[in-house]
Motif scaffolding. Structure first.
Motif, PDB file in Angstrom:
ATOM      1  N   LEU A 193      36.322 133.346 158.436  1.00  0.00           N
ATOM      2  CA  LEU A 193      35.199 134.204 158.813  1.00  0.00           C
ATOM      3  C   LEU A 193      34.122 134.229 157.742  1.00  0.00           C
ATOM      4  O   LEU A 193      32.941 134.387 158.046  1.00  0.00           O
ATOM      5  CB  LEU A 193      35.688 135.626 159.101  1.00  0.00           C
ATOM      6  CG  LEU A 193      36.552 135.804 160.354  1.00  0.00           C
ATOM      7  CD1 LEU A 193      37.026 137.238 160.465  1.00  0.00           C
ATOM      8  CD2 LEU A 193      35.789 135.399 161.592  1.00  0.00           C
ATOM      9  N   GLN A 194      34.508 134.067 156.495  1.00  0.00           N
ATOM     10  CA  GLN A 194      33.528 134.068 155.406  1.00  0.00           C
ATOM     11  C   GLN A 194      32.783 132.744 155.326  1.00  0.00           C
ATOM     12  O   GLN A 194      31.696 132.673 154.762  1.00  0.00           O
ATOM     13  CB  GLN A 194      34.227 134.360 154.077  1.00  0.00           C
ATOM     14  CG  GLN A 194      34.803 135.765 154.020  1.00  0.00           C
ATOM     15  CD  GLN A 194      35.590 136.015 152.754  1.00  0.00           C
ATOM     16  OE1 GLN A 194      35.838 135.101 151.972  1.00  0.00           O
ATOM     17  NE2 GLN A 194      35.994 137.267 152.557  1.00  0.00           N
ATOM     18  N   ASN A 195      33.342 131.701 155.915  1.00  0.00           N
ATOM     19  CA  ASN A 195      32.705 130.387 155.871  1.00  0.00           C
ATOM     20  C   ASN A 195      31.727 130.163 157.019  1.00  0.00           C
ATOM     21  O   ASN A 195      31.057 129.143 157.055  1.00  0.00           O
ATOM     22  CB  ASN A 195      33.768 129.284 155.896  1.00  0.00           C
ATOM     23  CG  ASN A 195      34.609 129.286 154.637  1.00  0.00           C
ATOM     24  OD1 ASN A 195      34.176 129.750 153.588  1.00  0.00           O
ATOM     25  ND2 ASN A 195      35.819 128.779 154.756  1.00  0.00           N
ATOM     26  N   LEU A 196      31.647 131.099 157.954  1.00  0.00           N
ATOM     27  CA  LEU A 196      30.758 130.938 159.099  1.00  0.00           C
ATOM     28  C   LEU A 196      29.310 131.238 158.714  1.00  0.00           C
ATOM     29  O   LEU A 196      29.040 132.077 157.856  1.00  0.00           O
ATOM     30  CB  LEU A 196      31.180 131.876 160.237  1.00  0.00           C
ATOM     31  CG  LEU A 196      32.555 131.653 160.852  1.00  0.00           C
ATOM     32  CD1 LEU A 196      32.838 132.717 161.902  1.00  0.00           C
ATOM     33  CD2 LEU A 196      32.653 130.277 161.463  1.00  0.00           C
ATOM     34  N   THR A 197      28.387 130.548 159.376  1.00  0.00           N
ATOM     35  CA  THR A 197      26.966 130.836 159.164  1.00  0.00           C
ATOM     36  C   THR A 197      26.610 132.104 159.942  1.00  0.00           C
ATOM     37  O   THR A 197      27.407 132.627 160.723  1.00  0.00           O
ATOM     38  CB  THR A 197      26.091 129.675 159.662  1.00  0.00           C
ATOM     39  OG1 THR A 197      26.266 129.533 161.067  1.00  0.00           O
ATOM     40  CG2 THR A 197      26.461 128.364 158.961  1.00  0.00           C
ATOM     41  N   ASN A 198      25.389 132.590 159.734  1.00  0.00           N
ATOM     42  CA  ASN A 198      24.953 133.800 160.431  1.00  0.00           C
ATOM     43  C   ASN A 198      24.922 133.597 161.936  1.00  0.00           C
ATOM     44  O   ASN A 198      25.299 134.488 162.703  1.00  0.00           O
ATOM     45  CB  ASN A 198      23.571 134.228 159.939  1.00  0.00           C
ATOM     46  CG  ASN A 198      23.615 134.776 158.531  1.00  0.00           C
ATOM     47  OD1 ASN A 198      24.661 135.190 158.055  1.00  0.00           O
ATOM     48  ND2 ASN A 198      22.458 134.761 157.873  1.00  0.00           N
ATOM     49  N   ASP A 199      24.471 132.422 162.373  1.00  0.00           N
ATOM     50  CA  ASP A 199      24.433 132.135 163.805  1.00  0.00           C
ATOM     51  C   ASP A 199      25.834 132.095 164.408  1.00  0.00           C
ATOM     52  O   ASP A 199      26.073 132.618 165.502  1.00  0.00           O
ATOM     53  CB  ASP A 199      23.721 130.809 164.070  1.00  0.00           C
ATOM     54  CG  ASP A 199      22.241 130.863 163.745  1.00  0.00           C
ATOM     55  OD1 ASP A 199      21.683 131.979 163.719  1.00  0.00           O
ATOM     56  OD2 ASP A 199      21.651 129.789 163.533  1.00  0.00           O
ATOM     57  N   GLN A 200      26.758 131.478 163.708  1.00  0.00           N
ATOM     58  CA  GLN A 200      28.125 131.410 164.212  1.00  0.00           C
ATOM     59  C   GLN A 200      28.767 132.793 164.257  1.00  0.00           C
ATOM     60  O   GLN A 200      29.508 133.114 165.182  1.00  0.00           O
ATOM     61  CB  GLN A 200      28.955 130.469 163.341  1.00  0.00           C
ATOM     62  CG  GLN A 200      28.537 129.020 163.465  1.00  0.00           C
ATOM     63  CD  GLN A 200      29.207 128.134 162.439  1.00  0.00           C
ATOM     64  OE1 GLN A 200      29.628 128.601 161.376  1.00  0.00           O
ATOM     65  NE2 GLN A 200      29.298 126.847 162.749  1.00  0.00           N
ATOM     66  N   THR A 201      28.478 133.625 163.285  1.00  0.00           N
ATOM     67  CA  THR A 201      29.000 134.993 163.271  1.00  0.00           C
ATOM     68  C   THR A 201      28.429 135.792 164.434  1.00  0.00           C
ATOM     69  O   THR A 201      29.152 136.554 165.092  1.00  0.00           O
ATOM     70  CB  THR A 201      28.656 135.694 161.942  1.00  0.00           C
ATOM     71  OG1 THR A 201      29.137 134.895 160.856  1.00  0.00           O
ATOM     72  CG2 THR A 201      29.284 137.068 161.866  1.00  0.00           C
ATOM     73  N   ALA A 202      27.146 135.596 164.736  1.00  0.00           N
ATOM     74  CA  ALA A 202      26.527 136.300 165.857  1.00  0.00           C
ATOM     75  C   ALA A 202      27.142 135.841 167.180  1.00  0.00           C
ATOM     76  O   ALA A 202      27.416 136.665 168.060  1.00  0.00           O
ATOM     77  CB  ALA A 202      25.021 136.052 165.852  1.00  0.00           C
ATOM     78  N   LEU A 203      27.347 134.543 167.328  1.00  0.00           N
ATOM     79  CA  LEU A 203      27.965 134.028 168.548  1.00  0.00           C
ATOM     80  C   LEU A 203      29.396 134.545 168.707  1.00  0.00           C
ATOM     81  O   LEU A 203      29.817 134.908 169.808  1.00  0.00           O
ATOM     82  CB  LEU A 203      27.969 132.501 168.552  1.00  0.00           C
ATOM     83  CG  LEU A 203      26.626 131.842 168.836  1.00  0.00           C
ATOM     84  CD1 LEU A 203      26.734 130.327 168.666  1.00  0.00           C
ATOM     85  CD2 LEU A 203      26.174 132.177 170.237  1.00  0.00           C
ATOM     86  N   PHE A 209      30.760 136.881 171.796  1.00  0.00           N
ATOM     87  CA  PHE A 209      31.937 136.511 172.569  1.00  0.00           C
ATOM     88  C   PHE A 209      32.969 137.636 172.580  1.00  0.00           C
ATOM     89  O   PHE A 209      33.537 137.964 173.625  1.00  0.00           O
ATOM     90  CB  PHE A 209      32.559 135.222 172.008  1.00  0.00           C
ATOM     91  CG  PHE A 209      33.788 134.786 172.737  1.00  0.00           C
ATOM     92  CD1 PHE A 209      33.693 134.232 174.003  1.00  0.00           C
ATOM     93  CD2 PHE A 209      35.036 134.937 172.163  1.00  0.00           C
ATOM     94  CE1 PHE A 209      34.827 133.836 174.689  1.00  0.00           C
ATOM     95  CE2 PHE A 209      36.171 134.545 172.839  1.00  0.00           C
ATOM     96  CZ  PHE A 209      36.073 133.992 174.098  1.00  0.00           C
ATOM     97  N   VAL A 210      33.188 138.253 171.430  1.00  0.00           N
ATOM     98  CA  VAL A 210      34.141 139.369 171.340  1.00  0.00           C
ATOM     99  C   VAL A 210      33.648 140.542 172.185  1.00  0.00           C
ATOM    100  O   VAL A 210      34.432 141.182 172.906  1.00  0.00           O
ATOM    101  CB  VAL A 210      34.367 139.776 169.867  1.00  0.00           C
ATOM    102  CG1 VAL A 210      35.134 141.081 169.771  1.00  0.00           C
ATOM    103  CG2 VAL A 210      35.090 138.668 169.122  1.00  0.00           C
ATOM    104  N   ALA A 211      32.350 140.834 172.148  1.00  0.00           N
ATOM    105  CA  ALA A 211      31.796 141.929 172.948  1.00  0.00           C
ATOM    106  C   ALA A 211      31.931 141.629 174.437  1.00  0.00           C
ATOM    107  O   ALA A 211      32.245 142.518 175.238  1.00  0.00           O
ATOM    108  CB  ALA A 211      30.333 142.160 172.581  1.00  0.00           C
ATOM    109  N   PHE A 212      31.715 140.375 174.827  1.00  0.00           N
ATOM    110  CA  PHE A 212      31.846 139.980 176.226  1.00  0.00           C
ATOM    111  C   PHE A 212      33.284 140.143 176.712  1.00  0.00           C
ATOM    112  O   PHE A 212      33.535 140.681 177.792  1.00  0.00           O
ATOM    113  CB  PHE A 212      31.379 138.534 176.404  1.00  0.00           C
ATOM    114  CG  PHE A 212      31.459 138.043 177.818  1.00  0.00           C
ATOM    115  CD1 PHE A 212      30.512 138.426 178.752  1.00  0.00           C
ATOM    116  CD2 PHE A 212      32.485 137.192 178.215  1.00  0.00           C
ATOM    117  CE1 PHE A 212      30.581 137.983 180.064  1.00  0.00           C
ATOM    118  CE2 PHE A 212      32.559 136.746 179.521  1.00  0.00           C
ATOM    119  CZ  PHE A 212      31.610 137.146 180.444  1.00  0.00           C
ATOM    120  N   VAL A 213      34.232 139.696 175.919  1.00  0.00           N
ATOM    121  CA  VAL A 213      35.641 139.817 176.285  1.00  0.00           C
ATOM    122  C   VAL A 213      36.038 141.289 176.368  1.00  0.00           C
ATOM    123  O   VAL A 213      36.755 141.693 177.285  1.00  0.00           O
ATOM    124  CB  VAL A 213      36.529 139.043 175.280  1.00  0.00           C
ATOM    125  CG1 VAL A 213      38.001 139.358 175.480  1.00  0.00           C
ATOM    126  CG2 VAL A 213      36.289 137.545 175.407  1.00  0.00           C
TER     127      VAL A 213
END
Length: 65
Positions: free
Chosen positions: A4-14, A18-22
């Motif tokens: 999770l710390q290696n993700l970019t800002n865009d990947q974290t937002a996506l 996805f978590v909110a959708f689920v």
């Protein structure tokens, strides 16, 4: 959890979207299944619809003006 710390800002937002959708789909499913109006009563049987015969409609032949 290091990934999770290696993700970019865009990947974290996506990932957050996805978590909110689920989560929203889970709440929708729970809400649907707990509503008593969505349950079929045991004494009520679904009504089978009778097939109605198809009547062909004949077009009237009219003269062109």
């Amino acid at each position: 959890m290091d990934f999770l710390q290696n993700l970019t800002n865009d990947q974290t937002a996506l990932l957050g979207c996805f978590v909110a959708f689920v989560a929203a789909m889970g709440m929708l499913s729970i809400s649907f299944h707990t509503n008593p109006k969505n349950k079929i009563a045991e004494q009520e049987q679904p009504v089978s619809r009778l097939k109605t015969p198809v009547v062909e409609q004949v077009e009237e032949r009219r003269k062109a003006a």
